[in-house]
Design an enzyme around this catalytic site. Structure first.
Site, PDB file in Angstrom:
ATOM      1  N   TYR A 164     -24.205  16.933   9.126  1.00 26.58           N
ATOM      2  CA  TYR A 164     -23.680  15.812   9.955  1.00 26.58           C
ATOM      3  C   TYR A 164     -22.354  16.564  10.556  1.00 26.58           C
ATOM      4  O   TYR A 164     -21.635  17.169   9.692  1.00 26.58           O
ATOM      5  CB  TYR A 164     -23.464  14.755   8.980  1.00 26.58           C
ATOM      6  N   HIS A 192      -6.663  -6.057 -10.316  1.00 28.75           N
ATOM      7  CA  HIS A 192      -5.457  -5.426  -9.759  1.00 28.75           C
ATOM      8  C   HIS A 192      -5.838  -4.930  -8.202  1.00 28.75           C
ATOM      9  O   HIS A 192      -6.020  -5.749  -7.240  1.00 28.75           O
ATOM     10  CB  HIS A 192      -4.984  -4.173 -10.373  1.00 28.75           C
ATOM     11  N   GLY A 233       0.916  -1.314   0.041  1.00 29.15           N
ATOM     12  CA  GLY A 233      -0.046  -0.039  -0.002  1.00 29.15           C
ATOM     13  C   GLY A 233       0.706   1.171   0.013  1.00 29.15           C
ATOM     14  O   GLY A 233       2.101   1.041   0.251  1.00 29.15           O
ATOM     15  N   ASN A 234       0.281   2.344  -0.357  1.00 25.94           N
ATOM     16  CA  ASN A 234       1.147   3.598  -0.499  1.00 25.94           C
ATOM     17  C   ASN A 234       0.224   4.588  -0.463  1.00 25.94           C
ATOM     18  O   ASN A 234      -0.834   4.589  -1.120  1.00 25.94           O
ATOM     19  CB  ASN A 234       2.252   3.608  -1.433  1.00 25.94           C
ATOM     20  N   ASP A 270       4.396   2.494  -7.745  1.00 25.97           N
ATOM     21  CA  ASP A 270       2.997   2.713  -8.360  1.00 25.97           C
ATOM     22  C   ASP A 270       3.239   4.478  -8.591  1.00 25.97           C
ATOM     23  O   ASP A 270       2.318   4.863  -9.020  1.00 25.97           O
ATOM     24  CB  ASP A 270       2.075   2.667  -7.490  1.00 25.97           C
ATOM     25  N   HIS A 297      -3.242   3.747  -2.389  1.00 27.64           N
ATOM     26  CA  HIS A 297      -3.544   2.630  -3.086  1.00 27.64           C
ATOM     27  C   HIS A 297      -3.225   1.515  -2.093  1.00 27.64           C
ATOM     28  O   HIS A 297      -2.320   1.427  -1.623  1.00 27.64           O
ATOM     29  CB  HIS A 297      -2.326   2.372  -4.341  1.00 27.64           C
ATOM     30  N   HIS A 329      -4.085  -3.041  -1.284  1.00 27.12           N
ATOM     31  CA  HIS A 329      -4.662  -4.250  -1.852  1.00 27.12           C
ATOM     32  C   HIS A 329      -5.618  -4.872  -0.647  1.00 27.12           C
ATOM     33  O   HIS A 329      -5.540  -5.973  -0.480  1.00 27.12           O
ATOM     34  CB  HIS A 329      -3.552  -5.330  -2.209  1.00 27.12           C
ATOM     35  N   SER A 369       9.203   2.683  -2.028  1.00 26.70           N
ATOM     36  CA  SER A 369       8.906   1.046  -2.380  1.00 26.70           C
ATOM     37  C   SER A 369       9.439   0.184  -1.602  1.00 26.70           C
ATOM     38  O   SER A 369      10.647   0.110  -0.956  1.00 26.70           O
ATOM     39  CB  SER A 369       9.612   0.948  -3.873  1.00 26.70           C
ATOM     40  N   GLY A 370       8.553  -0.552  -1.178  1.00 28.34           N
ATOM     41  CA  GLY A 370       8.767  -1.782  -0.486  1.00 28.34           C
ATOM     42  C   GLY A 370       9.459  -1.900   0.928  1.00 28.34           C
ATOM     43  O   GLY A 370      10.046  -2.797   1.327  1.00 28.34           O
ATOM     44  N   ASP A 396     -23.008   8.169   2.072  1.00 32.89           N
ATOM     45  CA  ASP A 396     -22.459   8.942   2.975  1.00 32.89           C
ATOM     46  C   ASP A 396     -21.116   9.468   2.064  1.00 32.89           C
ATOM     47  O   ASP A 396     -20.482  10.689   2.443  1.00 32.89           O
ATOM     48  CB  ASP A 396     -22.059   8.622   4.111  1.00 32.89           C
ATOM     49  N   SER A 426       7.547   4.827  -4.614  1.00 30.71           N
ATOM     50  CA  SER A 426       6.787   3.713  -4.842  1.00 30.71           C
ATOM     51  C   SER A 426       6.820   3.084  -6.192  1.00 30.71           C
ATOM     52  O   SER A 426       6.736   4.123  -7.112  1.00 30.71           O
ATOM     53  CB  SER A 426       5.219   3.976  -4.443  1.00 30.71           C
TER      54      SER A 426
END
Lengths: 243, 243, 243, 243
Positions: free
Chosen positions: C228, C170, C27-28, C75, C94, C96, C44-45, C119, C73
């Site tokens: 709200y 993906h 994720g990033n 991505d 992003h 998964h 990255s990683g 919402d 990243s």
């Protein structure tokens, strides 16, 4: 004897409960010293809370205990078989993680349906045949390794590119260059099995990943042109490689 | 009175929330002293956070409270019935763990679909008939035990080899030689119920374990030739027992 | 350089594991300084446990690394594309996350089936087309952004009102006015994907939210008449606004 | 003003995240002082980590804020409506717990399929009609209460015996004699919704609880002849009440 490897295998074992991959004592990790031809494996039936590095058992490639006060994992003959037939692997893990077991019980491959899968497994993770009555009676644990190897041979799979398998009606085995990487692969398998299950309940039509997407994700992380992470030459240039 | 057994039953009860088997107060464990003919059981409706060893209630095999300031579990008559009819068990646990309850609600056995199941249960875990109107009105909790025993008799099941049952529309009961082992069996049932549910959604064809695989896994852990774990003669020789 | 933004992006990244949205490093999050035309993104990683604010990488809107010792990243080109084409967003995430991935694998929109969805998302969250072979080979990560933008254009969706998309086969991307709000939107998507999955297994008939209910819930929280929460003029009068 | 009730309502609100019933701020509990005709409710959109007892807002039965610096929950008109029409309830809770929401999205009752359900809900928990366009535009939150009350009237349900409802396409409301008991009922609803979902996927035939089993479990815990727990006269005699 092999104290560093014992520590490494111990730590890899201890990651199993942290990653939610085991209930009770149902899992084991081993790691091999290829030069010495000896591997180190978790003792059988010991609670993770009680496990210590020095409990690890040293076994040779005939499956004989070379050092250790405790009995090795009852799955030791499977590990022996896999180390003998998959000569490039450095670690093996066996669990009963629930999503992978569900596919194993259904005797269904864990199909390649998303890019997380492709990042680690270069295609479907195969469900190897359940053992026959004769195979079970003759040498159950050894033949558990044999059915995995046979499946990889029959389907012409590369065990380095697809570093896991299900044994039908039983559960998953995963492996890798190190014990730690084997555990990583076992967790990826569990995650994608969960996602695949839900995707397959939503639809079963037209969802297999195409080969070119498998290629892209697999080679983005593996081999000479990999650019994911910090440890390769291609990463820096990647960020700005287009436009 | 029975202070060691109270402590043991208390600790077995406290494992239920740790293993994710209970919500609120919905579970109870008991343990028996066969020589004295007395068993110890959790009091009714007490929060696990508030529970103390001395709260445990002592009951005889007629179901009468022999010692204890609190009311025993409302399921006490079920425990009494099971202790009277399953003479070799030493502990009983009742929970409303959600996967086992889902099978109970559907009135479906938890089928033997993987080797984790076979390691603990020598065949399907039966869904005993829901009670009739008459049985409920006459003696609800006592007849809950009766429907379990009747199911084992009718299907000619060995309660030591299949140490659990579902009561249809209600939930699971498990037992074992000790309270702690009963809790272990209850957790295994919950795990395999979850795996079975998912396997059955993937496919319902040809997935029952064959008898020879049941035999292998069950006897690998139980009886004179067991070789799993540290406490049996066969383990050491197993690792290298073939080739 | 951009130390406040680095801290903000770092904190948004660290919320991903806390919210159960990532496994390992999958994720990033990024955040942009629109005036300077520079954005900050996770390297990255890198494991979340090891991540530090100063590890964040600064990238310009051509996708070039402007500052940072680590690789950004993988991505990054997707983030670049989205920042260039969605000019009002301030942060992108992003992940998964498993329920969103399940819909992505099935190539199915996350449909608007309940008011929690309404919402946050003013309609279905679209599953953008999987990339073609040519798109993957030409510029995989850049074209991942392109397929999202193309889908919003073709369906005439407002990216501020529907601040997320799936990329088929993906996983999910989400965005918002800030990195923190992007992470919030990613969590909402995961929650409603889980609920939608179960609702769709219960029934697939007549369950899409009507437009007037979408309108009500979306505008209850967004825009000039929102009432709200604590930060708008309409809230106080709302409580007693009828009878 | 009403400091004890504020503390009680605060504590009931804080149980929601502990019981896994809320994500972010998506839930609210209120409690009423019937003598004064005033109730206390959580403020709108405040994070649980930031919530304090003194933040609670006091509202009268016309729905007007009587005391409090913050805006009350946007669902306040629903609480007002329910307190006015269900005169014996002392607390109300609204959540977006995911299993109950899944049934709400599918517009399906949470059916009585197991004894855990019957212990708390004397029959199916109804899915009240989704609001019409006119009802939404006229008074959304007030009419949310109205559709619940209408459903109970039309189906001739006793709101004390079935202390919860789903609002279709929205989510669950639960209530009880106290705020704490309302939260308990909301958790039971979530648990049985999860179990029901899985039971319904296993089979949809012949699984509704018969009335006599509903009767037995409901009255085992409620009313003059209850014998579950520690606080009733019948418990002690129960254990040995037969044979």
């Amino acid at each position: 004897m092999l104290e560093d490897l014992k520590q490494e295998v111990y730590e890899a074992n201890m990651r199993l409960p942290k990653l939610g991959l085991v209930t009770f004592t149902w899992g084991n990790v081993s790691g091999i010293d290829r030069e010495k031809g000896l591997y180190v494996i978790k003792p059988s039936g010991v609670e993770y809370d009680d496990l210590k590095p020095e409990d690890m058992v040293v076994v040779n490639l005939k499956g004989e205990v070379v050092e250790g006060k405790m009995n090795p994992s009852s799955d030791t003959p499977t590990h022996t078989y896999l180390y003998n037939h998959f000569p490039k692997i450095g670690g093996i893990v066996h669990t009963h993680s629930p999503w992978a077991v569900s596919f194993a019980a259904a005797k269904i491959d864990v199909p390649a349906l998303n890019t997380t899968h492709a990042d680690t497994f270069f295609g479907d993770v195969p469900a190897a045949d359940a053992l026959t009555k004769e195979e079970i009676e003759e040498d159950y644990e050894g033949n558990t390794g044999k059915t995995i190897v046979k499946t990889f041979n029959e389907r012409q799979l590369d065990y380095e590119a697809v570093p896991a398998a299900l044994v039908s009606q039983h559960g998953p085995f995963a492996w890798g260059p190190t014990p730690d990487k084997a555990v990583y692969n076992a967790k990826v398998l569990e995650v994608v099995a969960e996602e695949d299950y839900h995707a397959l309940q939503l639809t079963r039509q037209n969802i297999e990943l195409p080969q070119y997407l498998l290629d892209k994700h697999y080679y983005r992380k593996h081999g000479a042109n990999a650019y994911y992470g910090q440890n390769n030459a291609k990463s820096k240039e990647h960020a700005a490689h287009k436009k």
